[in-house]
Structure formats: C-alpha cells, structure tokens
Write an enzyme that holds these catalytic residues in place. Structure first.
Site, PDB file in Angstrom:
ATOM      1  N   HIS A 126      -2.643   4.485   9.023  1.00 49.75           N
ATOM      2  CA  HIS A 126      -3.639   3.527   9.520  1.00 49.75           C
ATOM      3  C   HIS A 126      -4.882   4.342   9.870  1.00 49.75           C
ATOM      4  O   HIS A 126      -4.772   5.487  10.320  1.00 49.75           O
ATOM      5  CB  HIS A 126      -3.213   2.857  10.823  1.00 49.75           C
ATOM      6  N   ASP A 172      -4.612   5.978  13.203  1.00 52.93           N
ATOM      7  CA  ASP A 172      -3.634   7.060  13.396  1.00 52.93           C
ATOM      8  C   ASP A 172      -4.306   8.413  13.233  1.00 52.93           C
ATOM      9  O   ASP A 172      -3.905   9.390  13.860  1.00 52.93           O
ATOM     10  CB  ASP A 172      -2.528   7.073  12.323  1.00 52.93           C
TER      11      ASP A 172
HETATM   12  C1  XLS Z   1       4.995  -3.013  11.819  1.00 55.45           C
HETATM   13  C2  XLS Z   1       4.661  -2.707  10.451  1.00 55.45           C
HETATM   14  C3  XLS Z   1       3.555  -1.693  10.286  1.00 55.45           C
HETATM   15  C4  XLS Z   1       3.010  -1.717   8.891  1.00 55.45           C
HETATM   16  C5  XLS Z   1       1.693  -1.014   8.727  1.00 55.45           C
HETATM   17  O1  XLS Z   1       6.051  -3.554  12.136  1.00 55.45           O
HETATM   18  O2  XLS Z   1       5.827  -2.306   9.795  1.00 55.45           O
HETATM   19  O3  XLS Z   1       3.993  -0.426  10.644  1.00 55.45           O
HETATM   20  O4  XLS Z   1       3.903  -1.177   7.971  1.00 55.45           O
HETATM   21  O5  XLS Z   1       0.717  -1.558   9.536  1.00 55.45           O
END
Ligand code: XLS
Ligand code: NI
Ligand code: NI
Length: 436
Positions: free
Chosen positions: A100, A103
């Site tokens: 993300h 991140d």
């Molecule tokens: C949350 C999601 C997230 C997505 C990416 O539950 O799995 O991690 O994969 O935003």
C-alpha cells in the site's frame, strides 16, 4: 550493503526429509510440474505491510517485534525497511511483492508533502528492484487507516473525502506504473456501512463505481498495462462491506461495466461463509480469476487473522481451481499474512514464509496428481453426460421448446435415470491421492 538478517542464509530446497527449519521441504522452484516450473505456477509474493511492517500490535497489546531497525526518524525507518525487505525476499527466493502507498512512506502534514516522501521511497524501490531483480505484483492505496476515511473513501458521505481518495489513488497508480506493476488492487477497506439508518446505499454504490471508473481510466491513460483487481471481503472493518464476496462483486462489475478481475483472499472467503475453493470456482466460471491472497483464517474466530496457510487440504483444492482456471497470468500467490504475535523473533519472518510456501507447493503437487489421476474429472464429466446427446443436447443448444420438454416428460412418465452423487467415493480418492 548492511545485512539486517546476518544469521539467515539463502533458503534452499532440501526435500521432505530435511529437518532444517530454514529450508524448503516441498517448494523446489525450478522443478517442473505439468510442463511449468513450480515458481511460475506459484508466483509467490510477500506483502510489505505484514512482512516488514507488522510488529505484533493487536487490540489488546503493543508491538512484540521491533521493526524500526534502530532508527527513530520516520523517513529513516521507512528506508531501512526497504533494504531489510529486499534482503528478506531475496533470501527466501520470492520474486514478487505488494504494497500500500502508506506502508512504504509515512504521511506528511499535507498531501503534497506525503507525495514527495512517497516519491523519495519509490526511488529506492526502483533501485533495489533492479539490483535484486524483483517485481511488483500489485500496488494499492490505503484508504482505510487515516481518520479522514471514517465514513469510507469512494463511498464516503463527504465529497471532500471522495476527492482526496481519488487524488491518493492517482498517485498510487503513478508509482505503480513507474515500478512496472503487473497489477493494481482495490480493496474497499471501509466501503460499506455500519448502519442503514444513516446510509444512502444507492448513491454509495454509484459513487464506488464512479470512483473505480475515474481511477482505472486514469491508470490506462498513463500507460498502466497490468490487471486491475478488486478484492472481496464481507465485513471488517465495516459491519457490511459492499464487495461482500466474488458473486456480489461480479454482479457489481457487470452492472457498472468495469473491466476488473478478482483478487481472492482465502480468509475473506471463509468470513463470507464460503470455502476458498467456492470463491475461486465462482471467479473461474465467470472468467474473472486474477490473483490470490493466500492467507487463511482460524475458523473458530470471526475475524481476518491473516495466518500463513498450513492446511494442505484447502491448499490442494485452491491449486486445483487455479490450474483449472489456466494458472496465473499477471497474478500470483500473495502472502497477505503475518506470523502470530508470539512468533516475534526475526527468524519467524522466514520460518512463517517457508511454511506457507511449502503448504502451497504441496497443494500444487497434490492438485497436479489429482488431475493426472483423472478419476474426479472423469466422474464430473460423466455426471453431466445426459447433456451430450438427445434432449439434453437440445437444451444446451437452445433449440428445444417448452412444449417439446412437456411432451418428453409426459412420455417418460417419471424420472428413472438419476445416479448417485458419490461424494464419499470422491472424498476417498482425494485422501488416497494425498497420502499415497
Ligand atoms: C484486508 C485486505 C487487505 C488487502 C489490501 O483484509 O486483505 O490487506 O489485501 O488492501
Ligand atoms: Ni488481502
Ligand atoms: Ni484480508
């Protein structure tokens, strides 16, 4: 270059007899299965937010693992993380990763400052991706953490938030294109509702589609050549998420004419009351299979625990569906997974990935054997044989009328041709193939 994990060697395949915790037992990257190297079937990816960011914080406690790498300044921490992350995936032999925007770089006081910081870290990614020969499986934007997204992003009741979120995704797409991403994922982190008493569902859904059109069109306009994914999840953080499950999302994509594939997460499937295989089958049947978040949940808990997969039975059925869907093209197996909070030592980062990769590798091996064995596929084919000829063929061809069907039924008097579904026979074959 400074080593962040000096005690960890390159992880190698040693085979099922090895007792070395830092070796693969089942994942042998170059081994050919059904004409393709294991690494190309599995296309493993590490999730930046877990692998290098998650430090064991939960609702009841603070971090158990230190992932600041001895730094205190947020940008210095961010840079140390990039170096440490590339060392991890290099040692594990993982070719892909996902992140993300938030991140990889901290937020600044304003959106432009945040964007500047993001650009600075993206430069470092570009450099290390070249040095280590690693690829971005998909990028995404975090539209759920900051308080501004309390009512959602594209589905927020507040148009200012819609605008801010669009600007954020625009930037995340630019970074993804710069880093040559094979995909871009939309997960509607707070695109849902807490109560219908304050919610205009029709407007929120239309706006979500508007948001996806605006952003995906923009991506294409700047040369994005990868696949757009949408990741279903039924709940958490909101009580009801609009991207509930594969079938709901596909209905939404069709209604709003959006050209996107699905990124399916095993744990989200079970939260929606489905098996992971079900979600994969829905996507495969609809031609919308794209990518996978391979983390699993704990069936006794009702939330997204993001555990590394250890269940070979589920991994097998998942790999069976993936092979039947034609395998991955732009997608891959992304470990949206983290080691448990008490597994806090640096070694655990490696051990957890090794276990997850070995699980999926075993799944691939068994799925291939099921297909080679052929009994299950043959059974399914024969089960529908009545549609290959006679009245069945005419139903499938669309040439039969309801009057003809009535005539046929009247002449038949009653159905005398049903056969057993043989579920237990098929389950027995699965066990036999798994355990030899
Ligand atoms: C949350 C999601 C997230 C997505 C990416 O539950 O799995 O991690 O994969 O935003
Ligand atoms: Ni996910
Ligand atoms: Ni999840």
């Amino acid at each position: 270059m400074k080593a962040y994990y000096p005690d960890i060697p390159k992880i190698k395949y040693e085979g099922p007899k090895s007792d070395n915790p830092l070796a693969y037992k089942y994942y042998n990257p170059e081994e050919m299965i059904a004409g393709k190297a294991m690494k190309d079937h599995l296309r493993f990816s590490a999730a930046y937010w877990h692998t290098i960011c998650a430090a064991g914080v939960d609702m009841f406690g603070v971090a158990t693992a230190d992932k600041t790498f001895g730094e205190t300044d947020p940008m210095k921490i961010a840079k140390a993380k990039v170096y440490a992350f590339f060392e991890i995936i290099d040692k594990l032999g993982i070719e892909f990763f996902a992140f993300h925007d938030r991140d990889i770089a901290p937020e600044g006081a304003t959106l432009s400052e945040t964007n500047r910081q993001l650009d600075e870290i993206a430069d470092l990614f570009e450099q290390l991706m070249k040095e280590y020969d690693k690829k971005l499986l998909w990028g995404t934007a975090n539209l759920f953490n900051n308080p501004r997204f309390m009512h959602g992003a594209g589905t927020s009741c507040n148009a200012d938030v819609f605008a801010y979120a669009a600007a954020q995704v625009k930037k995340a797409l630019e970074i993804s294109v710069r880093l040559n991403a094979s995909g871009y994922t939309f997960w509607g982190g707070r695109e849902g509702y807490e109560t219908l008493l304050n919610t205009n569902m029709g407007l929120e859904l239309d706006n979500m589609a508007r948001f996806l059109h605006l952003t995906t069109d923009y991506g294409h306009s700047i040369g994005f050549k990868g696949t757009y994914y949408i990741e279903p999840k039924p709940k958490e953080p909101t009580k009801h998420q609009y991207d509930f499950d594969a079938a709901t999302v596909i209905g939404f994509l069709r209604k709003y004419n959006l050209d996107m594939k699905l990124n399916l997460e095993a744990n989200h499937a079970t939260l929606a009351g489905h098996t992971f295989q079900h979600e994969l089958r829905v996507a495969r049947t609809e031609g919308r299979f794209g990518s996978v978040d391979a983390n699993i949940g704990d069936l006794l808990l009702g939330w997204d625990t993001d555990q590394f997969p250890h269940d070979v039975y589920d991994a097998t059925l998942a790999m069976y569906e993936i092979i039947k869907a034609g395998g991955f093209t732009s997608g891959g197996l992304n470990f949206d997974s983290k080691a448990r909070r008490p597994s806090f030592e640096p070694q655990d980062v490696f051990i957890s990935h090794i276990m997850g990769m070995d699980t999926m590798a075993l799944g691939l091996r068994v799925a291939d054997k099921i297909i080679q064995d052929g009994r299950i596929d043959r059974f399914v084919e024969e089960r529908y044989a009545s549609y290959d000829s006679g009245i069945g063929k005419r139903i499938v061809d669309g040439t039969v009328t309801i009057q003809e069907l009535e005539k046929y039924a009247l002449e038949m008097g009653d159905v005398k041709t049903n056969k057993s579904g043989r579920q237990e026979y098929l389950e027995g074959i699965l066990n036999q193939v798994m355990f030899g």
